[in-house]
Design an enzyme around this catalytic site. Structure first.
Site, PDB file in Angstrom:
ATOM      1  N   LYS A 170       0.823  -1.448   0.006  1.00 49.75           N
ATOM      2  CA  LYS A 170       0.006   0.112   0.021  1.00 49.75           C
ATOM      3  C   LYS A 170       0.950   1.273  -0.014  1.00 49.75           C
ATOM      4  O   LYS A 170       0.570   1.979  -0.881  1.00 49.75           O
ATOM      5  CB  LYS A 170      -0.968   0.204   1.243  1.00 49.75           C
ATOM      6  CG  LYS A 170      -1.601   1.413   1.517  1.00 49.75           C
ATOM      7  CD  LYS A 170      -2.364   1.106   2.890  1.00 49.75           C
ATOM      8  CE  LYS A 170      -3.207   2.312   3.058  1.00 49.75           C
ATOM      9  NZ  LYS A 170      -4.286   2.760   2.051  1.00 49.75           N
ATOM     10  N   LYS A 181     -17.420  -6.158  -7.008  1.00 44.01           N
ATOM     11  CA  LYS A 181     -17.207  -7.181  -6.174  1.00 44.01           C
ATOM     12  C   LYS A 181     -16.695  -8.565  -6.772  1.00 44.01           C
ATOM     13  O   LYS A 181     -17.563  -8.918  -7.527  1.00 44.01           O
ATOM     14  CB  LYS A 181     -18.342  -7.298  -4.982  1.00 44.01           C
ATOM     15  CG  LYS A 181     -18.574  -5.820  -4.414  1.00 44.01           C
ATOM     16  CD  LYS A 181     -18.328  -6.063  -2.915  1.00 44.01           C
ATOM     17  CE  LYS A 181     -18.630  -4.613  -2.369  1.00 44.01           C
ATOM     18  NZ  LYS A 181     -18.386  -4.677  -0.957  1.00 44.01           N
ATOM     19  N   SER A 203     -23.536  11.556   6.002  1.00 40.51           N
ATOM     20  CA  SER A 203     -22.192  11.927   6.487  1.00 40.51           C
ATOM     21  C   SER A 203     -21.881  13.380   5.598  1.00 40.51           C
ATOM     22  O   SER A 203     -22.390  13.614   4.862  1.00 40.51           O
ATOM     23  CB  SER A 203     -21.189  10.869   6.076  1.00 40.51           C
ATOM     24  OG  SER A 203     -21.056  10.802   4.597  1.00 40.51           O
ATOM     25  N   HIS A 248     -19.526  11.266  -6.853  1.00 43.79           N
ATOM     26  CA  HIS A 248     -18.348  10.587  -7.012  1.00 43.79           C
ATOM     27  C   HIS A 248     -17.335  11.460  -7.843  1.00 43.79           C
ATOM     28  O   HIS A 248     -15.976  11.085  -7.999  1.00 43.79           O
ATOM     29  CB  HIS A 248     -17.958   9.438  -7.709  1.00 43.79           C
ATOM     30  CG  HIS A 248     -19.041   8.251  -7.165  1.00 43.79           C
ATOM     31  ND1 HIS A 248     -20.462   8.290  -7.076  1.00 43.79           N
ATOM     32  CD2 HIS A 248     -18.595   7.254  -6.108  1.00 43.79           C
ATOM     33  CE1 HIS A 248     -20.886   7.295  -6.154  1.00 43.79           C
ATOM     34  NE2 HIS A 248     -19.897   6.962  -5.534  1.00 43.79           N
TER      35      HIS A 248
HETATM   36  N1  GLN Z   1     -24.822   7.261   5.872  1.00 46.83           N
HETATM   37  C1  GLN Z   1     -23.686   6.866   5.315  1.00 46.83           C
HETATM   38  C2  GLN Z   1     -23.058   8.104   4.763  1.00 46.83           C
HETATM   39  O1  GLN Z   1     -23.594   8.909   4.259  1.00 46.83           O
HETATM   40  C3  GLN Z   1     -24.135   5.982   4.059  1.00 46.83           C
HETATM   41  C4  GLN Z   1     -22.894   5.425   3.289  1.00 46.83           C
HETATM   42  C5  GLN Z   1     -23.150   4.669   2.266  1.00 46.83           C
HETATM   43  O2  GLN Z   1     -24.103   4.472   1.766  1.00 46.83           O
HETATM   44  N2  GLN Z   1     -22.212   3.666   1.941  1.00 46.83           N
HETATM   45  O3  GLN Z   1     -21.733   7.968   4.371  1.00 46.83           O
END
Ligand code: GLN
Ligand code: ZN
Length: 754
Positions: free
Chosen positions: A18, A106, A433, A694
């Site tokens: 890494k 995945k 988040s 993203h």
């Molecule tokens: N509640 C999480 C966030 O907003 C959801 C994350 C996710 O969907 N992987 O980060």
């Protein structure tokens, strides 16, 4: 001795790979330094495999094995063609300034991601096998006996994406190239070549292959053609049973067949067919992807059972799959309590287990192995009887008939919710988040290491929450969140507050490229020890008149992202998690938090590989989610969130989850995904992502408006919520602030037109 593994983790004991990769990408080190690190790691890992018949070559990768194979076959998309060597390789893996990366997804039912190769009839397919040959020669030079690990042709083909050309023609082209690759290896490497082909695609049965027009005959023909090149071939499947492949391969001239007896117990039913053939059985007996010390007595019994059908000399003892999915060694754990640690067995220790089992299997108990064998028995006994594993209350509670259906049906509760919660049409919210800044990470790190006090830590978290709430109020979001500053991922924070979990210091597992995860380990019965999210949610609520949405990770997701104990059904463990979360939901609603999101980001990850097992998984996964959420009163609104681009196959289950609102990731696919919900007749409310998270790009008001209007073409305004895609925590505030402002403005503009 006849011992085998299918691959070893490559990231390094201390994640050396890494670090080397990231420093190379940051242009802080040279290609030669990266390659030197790779060589050193390979050598170190071969050293650990000395007791095996062969050491694995080409299980190592600088990024991913699927990508390696695409690269070796010269399946290089036009866009990257002008680039050379590692520049080309890493551009395909992660993009560069001008080019996007290939897609990633995945690897079967693991949390490892592979790069999805693109196949086009017009690619050049110029072989590039040097890296395989060099590794091979390195192993020889060090005095090891190498076996080449290669993803099998059928798995490679089935998992790739055909971007141009007819399936048949592309199949033929890639097959020829693949055969040329093997020829090339045979010609240039001295001595008898041993290759283990991984063909996990066969554990899904024939369906995925039939879709591509691949018949049993073409598999037989292919492996006979490879065999005719004069190499010793093993073809292995793992993660499930594959009667299909066994029945096929016994009709070929290959040397050995690898079967997983840990996750594919039904492989036992194929022994008759195998017995009649001359094939060597590579018996996957030691669990290659879970972390527990094996119960070697029961493994021995299994092996003896197999040996009733297949003669000893035709059995090679193997790991069930590559050890890639395991951490390096338990030796690195210095802080874990000694008892729990003694139950664990990571990659390095798995090899020792194989040796011990093999020695007792072939020679019985002798002065050479007696002490270790007895130790293994003791460890298993201690674990089985350990008081900390079992909790009578939890077990009692599971036996009760706890209600798993909401008190009122959706149509009735939604009326109450709209009245109580009073949110507007096209209500705006986020997925939970907010940006995780370096300062925030440092705050958590310093608290964990004891460098700062609880007071300083808590006031730091409060500051963050205050800023988050203020910002959300300023821009006019309808339903606010606290921002999740106390969590670094979706599981660890929860696990730390639950009974039955243990956390490692260094048990890193590669997720993709240089990215590693450190999954928590569930060792015992699970119960909620304390409030989990209540304190932060209430703090956020104290700062505003608007509603704060509570944020929980769902039971299925916690399960699917952990190493799970092997002495209890997954379904039972999931229900234990559900009960713990049920208590948290109840605590939240009793304290006035009436909107609660239960994220199930990893719901799909747990799907079984064989169709015949899907219903059973759906049944208990669904039941777990409902067990957690059915405690919600009619006026409490349960949200859930899933980030997938494909809902077709699970839409019925999603509907049955009966969440009041589901937010999904849709920005990149326009309103296509929503149509799936519409055609299912989905009644509950939905928040489709209106812009892509993203990319660092800030979406304009116009563009978001368009997206909202296109959503309204599919579903009525009463059913829609407005939110971005998930993952705000991975972005910077400079990106998040203007983007969300634009989202609100766009929503307001659209509302006016309604
Ligand atoms: N509640 C999480 C966030 O907003 C959801 C994350 C996710 O969907 N992987 O980060
Ligand atoms: Zn998500």
């Amino acid at each position: 001795m006849a011992l085998n593994i299918l691959g070893f983790p490559r990231i390094g004991k201390n994640r050396e790979l890494k670090k080397a990769l990231e420093s190379y990408w940051a242009k802080e080190s040279l290609e030669s330094e990266l390659l030197a690190c790779a060589s050193a790691l390979k050598k170190e890992h071969w050293e650990l495999q000395k007791s095996l018949d062969y050491v694995c070559v080409n299980d190592f990768s600088l990024y991913d094995n699927m990508l390696d194979l695409a690269f070796a076959l010269g399946a290089i998309p036009k866009a990257y063609e002008g680039l050379q060597g590692l520049d080309c390789y890493f551009a395909m893996a992660r993009g560069n300034k001008n080019l996007k990366a290939l897609e990633m997804t995945k690897w079967f039912n693991t949390n490892y991601h592979y790069v999805v190769p693109e196949l086009d009839i017009n690619y050049k397919y110029i072989l590039n096998t040097n890296f395989i040959k060099e590794s091979y020669k390195e192993a020889i030079a060090f005095g090891f006996r190498p076996k080449i690990s290669l993803i099998g042709f059928f798995t490679f083909f089935a998992l790739s994406k055909i971007t141009n050309g007819e399936i048949k023609a592309v199949f033929k082209k890639v097959k020829e190239t693949y055969l040329n690759l093997i020829k090339n290896l045979v010609q240039e490497l001295k001595g008898e070549l041993v290759i283990e082909f991984s063909e996990p695609v066969f554990v899904k049965g024939w369906t995925p292959l039939e879709k591509l027009g691949i018949s049993q005959d073409s598999v037989i023909e292919f492996y006979n053609a490879v065999n005719a090149l004069g190499i010793k071939i093993i073809v292995s499947t793992f993660f499930e049973h594959s009667k299909e492949l066994t029945e096929t391969l016994v009709q070929t001239n290959i040397y050995g067949i690898g079967l997983d007896f840990v996750y594919g117990e039904k492989n036992l039913q194929s022994l008759e067919i195998l017995a009649k053939s001359d094939k060597v059985l590579f018996a996957g007996i030691i669990d290659g992807r879970n972390v527990w010390v094996a119960n070697l007595e029961s493994k021995l019994a299994l092996l003896q059972n197999i040996a009733k059908k297949i003669p000893h000399e035709r059995i090679v003892l193997s790991s069930s799959c590559s050890l890639l999915h395991l951490p390096f060694s338990t030796e690195s754990e210095t802080k874990m309590d000694k008892e729990t640690l003694s139950w664990l067995c990571f990659a390095k220790e798995k090899i020792t287990e194989l040796e011990l089992l093999d020695s007792v299997f072939r020679n019985g108990i002798s002065p050479n192995n007696k002490t270790k064998w007895e130790q293994n028995i003791t460890i298993n006994k201690t674990r089985k009887n350990a008081t900390k594993i079992h909790n009578a209350n939890v077990q009692e509670r599971l036996k009760e008939q706890t209600i798993t259906t909401r008190a009122l049906p959706f149509n009735d509760r939604i009326k109450i919710q709209r009245e109580t919660l009073n949110y507007p049409t096209l209500a705006t919210t986020t997925i939970g988040s907010f940006p995780q800044t370096p300062e925030l990470r440092a705050l958590r790190r310093n608290y964990k290491s004891g460098a700062i006090s609880k007071e300083i830590y808590e006031s730091g978290i409060q500051d963050y929450i205050r800023d988050c709430v203020r910002f959300q109020e300023e821009i006019g979001l309808d339903v606010l969140v606290h921002g999740e500053p106390e969590r670094n991922d979706m599981v660890e924070y929860f696990g730390e507050r639950l009974r039955g979990f243990v956390f490692s210091q260094n048990a890193w597992v590669q997720s993709y490229g240089s990215r590693c995860v450190k999954p928590p380990i569930i060792y015992g019965d699970i119960a909620r020890l304390e409030d989990i999210t209540l304190q932060w949610t209430l703090y956020a609520q104290s700062l505003t008149k608007k509603r704060i949405k509570g944020m929980l990770t769902g039971p299925v997701t916690i399960l699917n992202w952990s190493f799970v104990r092997d002495d209890l059904e997954r379904s039972v463990i999931c229900k234990q998690l559900a009960l713990a979360l049920r208590d948290e939901i109840d605590a939240l609603q009793n304290n006035g938090i009436l909107i609660i999101q239960v994220d199930e980001a990893a719901f799909k990850e747990g799907y079984p590989l064989r169709i015949e097992n899907v219903l059973e998984y759906e049944r208990w996964a669904l039941e777990s989610f409902k067990l957690a959420t059915a405690i919600a009163k009619p006026q409490t609104q349960i949200h859930t969130h899933m980030c997938y681009s494909e809902f077709n196959d699970i839409i019925k289950t999603i509907e049955d989850m009966d969440a009041d609102v589901i937010s999904i990731e849709t920005a990149r696919s326009g309103n296509k995904l929503l149509k799936v919900f519409k055609s299912q007749g989905y009644q509950n409310e939905i928040g489709p992502g209106v812009y892509d998270i993203h990319s660092p790009r800030i979406p304009s008001v116009e563009e978001i408006k368009k997206q909202i209007l296109s959503l309204l073409e599919v579903l009525p305004k009463e059913q829609l919520w407005i939110n971005p895609d998930c993952g705000l925590k991975t972005r910077k505030w400079e990106e998040v602030k203007p983007s969300l402002k634009n989202m609100i403005e766009a929503t307001k503009a659209v509302r006016k037109t309604l």
